[in-house]
Design a protein around this motif. Structure first.
Motif, mmCIF file in Angstrom:
data_model
loop_
_atom_site.group_PDB
_atom_site.id
_atom_site.type_symbol
_atom_site.label_atom_id
_atom_site.label_comp_id
_atom_site.label_asym_id
_atom_site.label_seq_id
_atom_site.Cartn_x
_atom_site.Cartn_y
_atom_site.Cartn_z
ATOM 1 N N GLN A 1 0.830 -1.196 0.000
ATOM 2 C CA GLN A 1 0.000 0.000 0.000
ATOM 3 C C GLN A 1 0.869 1.252 0.000
ATOM 4 N N ALA A 2 1.946 1.177 0.811
ATOM 5 C CA ALA A 2 2.825 2.336 0.940
ATOM 6 C C ALA A 2 3.510 2.673 -0.383
ATOM 7 N N TYR A 3 3.747 1.651 -1.176
ATOM 8 C CA TYR A 3 4.470 1.901 -2.434
ATOM 9 C C TYR A 3 3.556 2.244 -3.590
ATOM 10 N N ALA A 4 2.381 1.640 -3.586
ATOM 11 C CA ALA A 4 1.533 1.783 -4.759
ATOM 12 C C ALA A 4 0.810 3.122 -4.748
ATOM 13 N N GLN A 5 1.506 4.158 -5.230
ATOM 14 C CA GLN A 5 0.803 5.421 -5.402
ATOM 15 C C GLN A 5 0.235 5.376 -6.812
ATOM 16 N N ASP A 6 -0.969 4.871 -6.883
ATOM 17 C CA ASP A 6 -1.490 4.566 -8.205
ATOM 18 C C ASP A 6 -1.790 5.809 -9.023
ATOM 19 N N ASP A 7 -2.073 6.912 -8.348
ATOM 20 C CA ASP A 7 -2.360 8.099 -9.149
ATOM 21 C C ASP A 7 -1.180 9.061 -9.149
ATOM 22 N N LEU A 8 -0.519 9.128 -10.283
ATOM 23 C CA LEU A 8 0.669 9.975 -10.389
ATOM 24 C C LEU A 8 0.320 11.458 -10.278
ATOM 25 N N LEU A 9 -0.873 11.820 -10.765
ATOM 26 C CA LEU A 9 -1.268 13.234 -10.709
ATOM 27 C C LEU A 9 -1.388 13.705 -9.264
ATOM 28 N N ASN A 10 -1.948 12.803 -8.405
ATOM 29 C CA ASN A 10 -2.055 13.156 -6.995
ATOM 30 C C ASN A 10 -0.690 13.351 -6.373
ATOM 31 N N LEU A 11 0.220 12.501 -6.791
ATOM 32 C CA LEU A 11 1.589 12.598 -6.297
ATOM 33 C C LEU A 11 2.206 13.937 -6.706
ATOM 34 N N LEU A 12 1.967 14.321 -7.971
ATOM 35 C CA LEU A 12 2.468 15.607 -8.468
ATOM 36 C C LEU A 12 1.890 16.750 -7.653
ATOM 37 N N GLU A 13 0.603 16.630 -7.390
ATOM 38 C CA GLU A 13 -0.115 17.637 -6.613
ATOM 39 C C GLU A 13 0.563 17.840 -5.256
ATOM 40 N N GLN A 14 0.858 16.710 -4.599
ATOM 41 C CA GLN A 14 1.517 16.774 -3.290
ATOM 42 C C GLN A 14 2.882 17.435 -3.408
ATOM 43 N N GLU A 15 3.611 17.033 -4.435
ATOM 44 C CA GLU A 15 4.964 17.564 -4.612
ATOM 45 C C GLU A 15 4.959 19.071 -4.824
ATOM 46 N N THR A 16 4.001 19.543 -5.633
ATOM 47 C CA THR A 16 4.002 20.969 -5.942
ATOM 48 C C THR A 16 3.456 21.774 -4.772
ATOM 49 N N GLN A 17 2.617 21.133 -3.953
ATOM 50 C CA GLN A 17 2.100 21.859 -2.791
ATOM 51 C C GLN A 17 3.186 22.100 -1.754
ATOM 52 N N ASN A 18 4.136 21.137 -1.709
ATOM 53 C CA ASN A 18 5.234 21.299 -0.757
ATOM 54 C C ASN A 18 6.022 22.565 -1.031
ATOM 55 N N LYS A 19 6.060 22.930 -2.288
ATOM 56 C CA LYS A 19 6.869 24.100 -2.649
ATOM 57 C C LYS A 19 5.931 25.187 -3.184
ATOM 58 N N GLN A 20 5.318 25.886 -2.271
ATOM 59 C CA GLN A 20 4.320 26.878 -2.649
ATOM 60 C C GLN A 20 4.997 28.180 -3.075
ATOM 61 N N SER A 21 4.483 28.773 -4.144
ATOM 62 C CA SER A 21 5.062 30.037 -4.607
ATOM 63 C C SER A 21 4.077 31.170 -4.320
ATOM 64 N N THR A 22 4.536 32.394 -4.466
ATOM 65 C CA THR A 22 3.674 33.551 -4.249
ATOM 66 C C THR A 22 2.921 33.866 -5.528
ATOM 67 N N GLU A 23 1.631 34.042 -5.388
ATOM 68 C CA GLU A 23 0.838 34.379 -6.560
ATOM 69 C C GLU A 23 0.337 35.811 -6.438
#
Lengths: 185, 299
Positions: free
Chosen positions: B20-42
């Motif tokens: 379960q820990a490895y199977a991140q079946d949705d790559l888009l969700n993973l991307l979402e998490q990654e980009t949220q970690n690095k928030q920019s100023t809008e």
């Protein structure tokens, strides 16, 4: 007891091998688009495109902030966000799909492999299946990926007023350029 | 036997857990998490469509390297009736050029036919409304101008000084884009006139302006503004300025059509020199046309 610990350990190792997916990632990929008409050419670039590629399954996902597209003319950029793609409602463009037969590719000497990519492109809240060809090569530990395809504003429900109908092409060429690095979980 | 079963089950549960820990079946969700970690100023863009709300300055600036050509007309009073074609026979005009030295610093010049006045101004953005890594609730812009009244001296026999022709306006523009459709601005204003007509007129006028817009569609908005002169700072013969208008944006142009009780198109004239009594029908129809030319392209 000893036996069961060994069993668990073996199972863990096996599951690791089975499930450890090899992923490659970037958050500084480039997407550009180009609209060419006799009236004017419009070009925009986004240097903050993120992408993740699973080299075992060939699955790939791409995401780009609409506000990250930079234009030559400030006014174009404002109108792009405000009037055309409506970034306040639909802040991102995404792609989710696969590189067909990625696992059977062989990478040598930085030679690019021509591949077929297909999946769901989502812009302006509209999903559309697309299929295109691109290239992937391996340079040291990184994968370099490129693709080009055409989109039509009409397909994504992006309305163009009659006054500027000759300024914006019906077929907009999109180029994507990625350098994917090993992804650390 | 019992022991073995427990081992088997626990191993199985563990295997499931690990997979379960490895199977991140949705790559888009993973991307979402990654980009949220690095928030920019809008940064907020397009609080208003043009650098004017109607008569007054908005917090918008002309972008760096761009030249904004502003043609503004105010026709005569609507209550002049048929003889003056409800004011259309009489037009005053202001031609203006505004240049973006940078996105946050503008300079401009203008010429009004009303009181044959030339004006020069600067506009400096102090801070932009933003969200994300850096959060700020509103935009702030400083505006300051000098205007020179070019009319012949009313009493040429008197000793007249050039400085008597000059007047100044300074404003702090504070605006917030509350939503994509709604923006509001407050504009505290200080006006100084070197020379005034009568004893009752004051040299210094303080006023506070409020302006806003509601978008009807992506390209059309309704705008309104009002300037309240603080009591006792100006002669009572001058009314507060009111304006109601519509902005229509078409590619490179913004058309602004409006009705107002002010004839002047620079701050000292419409804020401190409005002579039209709205309730008496002293309403002027007018428009601004904004045309932006990109002189220097962004790299």
């Amino acid at each position: 007891m000893k036996k069961s610990i060994v069993t668990i350990f073996i199972l863990l190792v096996v599951s690791n091998v089975l499930f450890a997916q090899q992923k490659y990632f970037t958050r500084s990929g480039t997407i550009s688009f180009f609209s060419k008409t006799p009236v004017e050419n419009i070009e925009a670039v986004n240097h903050q495109t993120s992408c993740i590629l699973d080299t075992q399954t060939g699955e790939v996902a791409v995401s780009a902030q609409m506000k990250g597209f930079e234009f030559e003319k400030a006014l174009m950029q404002e109108h792009f966000n405000e009037n055309y793609v409506e970034s306040h409602k639909f802040p991102k463009a995404t792609f989710k799909g696969e590189v067909v037969g990625f696992s059977s590719l062989t990478f040598s000497d930085e030679t690019p492999n021509t591949v077929e990519v297909k999946g769901m492109l989502s812009i302006h809240g509209v999903d559309k299946q697309i299929k295109t060809s691109g290239t992937v090569s391996k340079v040291k530990d990184n994968y370099m990926a490129q693709a080009k395809f055409n989109v039509s504003p009409d397909d994504f429900d992006i309305k163009i007023p009659k006054a500027v109908i000759n300024n914006i092409s019906k077929e907009i060429e999109v180029s994507i350029n990625l350098q994917l690095e090993p992804y650390a979980q | 036997m019992h022991n073995k079963l427990i081992t088997l089950i626990s191993s199985f549960v563990l295997l499931l857990f690990v997979s379960q820990a490895y199977a991140q079946d949705d790559l888009l969700n993973l991307l979402e998490q990654e980009t949220q970690n690095k928030q920019s100023t809008e940064f907020v863009y397009a609080t208003f469509k043009a650098t004017r709300i109607i008569n007054s300055q908005s917090v918008e600036t002309t972008a760096g390297g761009n030249l904004n050509f502003i043609i503004a007309h105010r026709f005569g009073k609507i209550n002049d009736g048929w003889y003056e074609l409800w004011g259309l026979d009489n037009a005053t005009i202001r031609l203006g050029l505004e240049y973006g030295i940078t996105d946050w610093l503008n300079i401009g010049i203008g010429r009004s036919s009303y009181l044959k006045t030339a004006d020069i101004y600067g506009k400096l953005r102090i801070i932009r409304q933003s969200s994300g890594a850096k959060n700020f609730p509103f935009s702030a812009v400083l505006f300051s101008n000098v205007a020179e009244n070019g009319m012949h001296w009313s009493e040429p026999d008197r000793v007249n000084y050039f400085s008597s022709r000059l007047s100044y306006a300074s404003q702090l523009l504070l605006a917030r884009k509350f939503s994509n459709a709604f923006s509001l601005q407050l504009s505290p204003t200080y006006i100084h006139r070197n020379f005034v007509e009568t004893k009752e007129d004051q040299n210094d006028v303080l006023a506070i302006g409020a302006g806003g817009r509601i978008k009807l569609s992506n390209r059309v908005s309704i705008n309104a503004e009002y300037f309240y002169q603080l009591p006792g700072t100006n002669s009572e013969k001058f009314y507060n300025s009111v304006a109601l208008g519509i902005d229509i944006e078409t590619g490179g142009h913004v058309f602004q059509f409006h009705v107002t009780n002010s004839k002047g198109m620079i701050e000292q004239y419409f804020i401190a020199g409005t002579t039209g009594d709205m309730f008496d029908g002293d309403i002027f129809f007018g428009f601004n046309i904004n045309r932006v030319f990109t002189l220097k392209k962004a790299k």
